[in-house]
Enzyme design. Structure first.
Site, mmCIF file in Angstrom:
data_model
loop_
_atom_site.group_PDB
_atom_site.id
_atom_site.type_symbol
_atom_site.label_atom_id
_atom_site.label_comp_id
_atom_site.label_asym_id
_atom_site.label_seq_id
_atom_site.Cartn_x
_atom_site.Cartn_y
_atom_site.Cartn_z
ATOM 1 N N ILE A 87 0.858 -1.184 0.000
ATOM 2 C CA ILE A 87 0.000 0.000 0.000
ATOM 3 C C ILE A 87 0.895 1.236 0.000
ATOM 4 C CG2 ILE A 87 -1.965 1.113 1.107
ATOM 5 C CD1 ILE A 87 -2.385 -1.833 0.217
ATOM 6 N N GLU A 88 0.938 1.917 -1.121
ATOM 7 C CA GLU A 88 1.789 3.095 -1.232
ATOM 8 C C GLU A 88 1.154 4.085 -2.196
ATOM 9 O OE1 GLU A 88 5.483 2.370 -3.598
ATOM 10 O OE2 GLU A 88 4.960 0.246 -3.325
#
Length: 491
Positions: free
Chosen positions: A312-313
């Site tokens: 998750i970025e």
């Protein structure tokens, strides 16, 4: 005339309280006053439907114009927000006798029959017999895990405690509270041990393989040549609410399955990664938990996965709606696949996870996801810094943050749920993570017994070249040199 106190809601450092004034006489009343004491540790903040006069710890509430007259049998209510947990004492109404409920000083009965009814590798379910009170319902229970308050529970006699480590004993106690704030003594301590439903735990080394590279990497060949056994495969993304390998191949058709099976035949294993920098994670495109769960579930079933990773970025780490949706879907995914190991891969600074990154972990914890690993990407800081030292600093800072999120866990358990993933060789910001830095991380991992160390990525390590960063490390090295350094770590 009576005035009955109630806590209508409460939280860690305060509550909302009300008094209901009722005229029990046969004649109308033109006004009313309610007075009570609060301990010095508690004060009245906002209040409504009454005028307030305070003298020290004595509070006097008087009607306002519209709610003063009370016909026989009529009632009215005023309220306030308390800063602190103290409740009214020495309450009198209209300068006369005690207020009804104002004299409640009797604690509820101690919770009994506390026992464990459900055992999972990351959760335990408790049941108990409801406590009783002499004047009011029991409002809530404070649950303590290993002596630390874990949660405040309202109106239940069963609770599933999540976020626990597999094969680990935990001790539970309960305290009951009534509406007046009286609390019981602590229940007897009950100890339960989580299960370990999966035959293997975290893979101590699982470097990433870019499955979108051309030609498609052969996992069994990578394993044979590098000495590694386990890989994290990137990545499942999607332009719509449909799981796709790097936006192209449909996992439902079994793309790459023979490749994965060939690795498994050699004794290796895979972790499939969703998301990453190269595409949108499914939670950003699916508009419901049901639809998102369906996509995750299809991938897990098609490849018979024991490990899944969620990178998750970028925009995804700043999107609270998709974060909450993902957390709810992951909780369902673990329920559907007991023993499934879930890791979160998140950006990090040398000072630790960002607040948005922390919110991803917190959301998963609160949704009941038993996280196997919180994996921090110790790369691309865009600052002049020693990248080997920075990886260690980031790891230490992240464990401190996890301690605040999981106060019942020991330091050893917290280190065991941490993963560290640098980018080998030249990073996108042109800073260097070299072989000495990799050896430093392995030594640190051994001293702390880290859950996992990894790196991006094996195909760059294989090529041992200078050129495009998607293909090369741009540092002098032999083929698979980083793989052999990292592969020496066995947990």
């Amino acid at each position: 005339m009576t005035a009955e106190f109630r806590k209508t809601s409460s939280w860690e450092n305060g509550y909302q309280g009300t008094y209901t004034i009722k005229n029990h006489s046969r004649t109308a009343l033109s006004g009313w006053t309610v007075e009570f004491d609060l301990p010095a540790s508690t004060t009245v903040g906002a209040h409504w439907d009454a005028q307030l006069i305070r003298q020290g710890n004595r509070y006097s509430f008087r009607n306002v114009g519209y709610n003063g007259p009370l016909a026989p049998g009529a009632s009215t209510t005023f309220g306030w927000v308390a800063q602190g947990s103290g409740v009214p004492a020495q309450c009198v109404v209209n300068k006369g006798g005690p207020c009804e409920g104002g004299g409640d000083i009797t604690a509820p009965t101690v919770p009994t029959g506390v026992h464990i009814t459900g055992i999972e590798d990351g959760a335990l379910t408790l049941n108990w017999t409801a406590s009783v009170d002499d004047q009011s319902p029991v409002v809530n229970y404070d649950l303590f895990v290993n002596g630390v308050r874990y949660a405040t529970l309202a109106g239940v006699t069963s609770y599933r405690v999540t976020g626990l480590q597999p094969a680990t004993p935990y001790t539970f106690q309960l305290i009951a509270k009534d509406e007046a704030g009286n609390q019981s003594a602590s229940s007897n301590a009950v100890t339960g041990t989580t299960g370990d439903l999966s035959p293997t735990r975290t893979k101590p080394t699982a470097p990433y393989v870019d499955m979108g590279a051309w030609p498609t990497p052969s996992l069994s060949t990578l394993a044979s040549e590098s000495g590694l056994k386990n890989f994290s495969l990137g990545a499942i993304t999607s332009p719509t609410c449909k799981a796709m390998w790097f936006n192209y191949y449909d996992p439902r058709a079994g793309w790459g399955k023979e490749n994965i099976n060939a690795l498994r035949a050699t004794g290796g294993e895979v972790k499939v990664t969703f998301g990453g920098a190269g595409g949108r994670e499914l939670a950003q495109n699916c508009d419901s938990v049901d639809a998102l769960f369906t996509e995750y579930d299809a991938v897990v079933r098609q490849y018979d996965l024991r490990y899944v990773d969620f990178d998750i970025e970028g925009a995804a780490v700043n999107d609270p709606v998709s974060i909450a949706r993902r957390s709810a879907a992951l909780a369902r995914l673990q329920q559907a696949h007991p023993g499934l190991r879930i890791s979160l891969t998140l950006p990090v600074a040398p000072s630790g996870l960002t607040q948005t990154g922390l919110s991803v972990v917190t959301s998963a914890r609160d949704a009941g996801v038993a996280l196997d690993v919180v994996n921090v990407m110790t790369m691309d800081y865009f600052m002049v810094i020693d990248y080997g030292d920075a990886a260690i600093q980031a790891a230490e800072a992240t464990v401190t943050q996890l301690k605040a999120l999981y106060p019942a866990r020991t330091d050893a358990q917290l280190w065991g749920m941490l993963g560290v993933t640098p980018m080998i060789g030249e990073n996108d910001d042109h800073q260097i993570y070299d072989q000495a830095d990799a050896r430093q991380l392995v030594a640190f991992a051994r001293s702390k017994k880290l859950g996992m160390i990894s790196f991006w990525d094996v195909t760059r390590d294989r090529n041992a070249c200078t050129g495009n960063l998607s293909l090369c490390t741009n540092v002098p090295q032999s083929p698979y040199e980083f793989s052999r350094i990292v592969g020496a770590y066995n947990g």
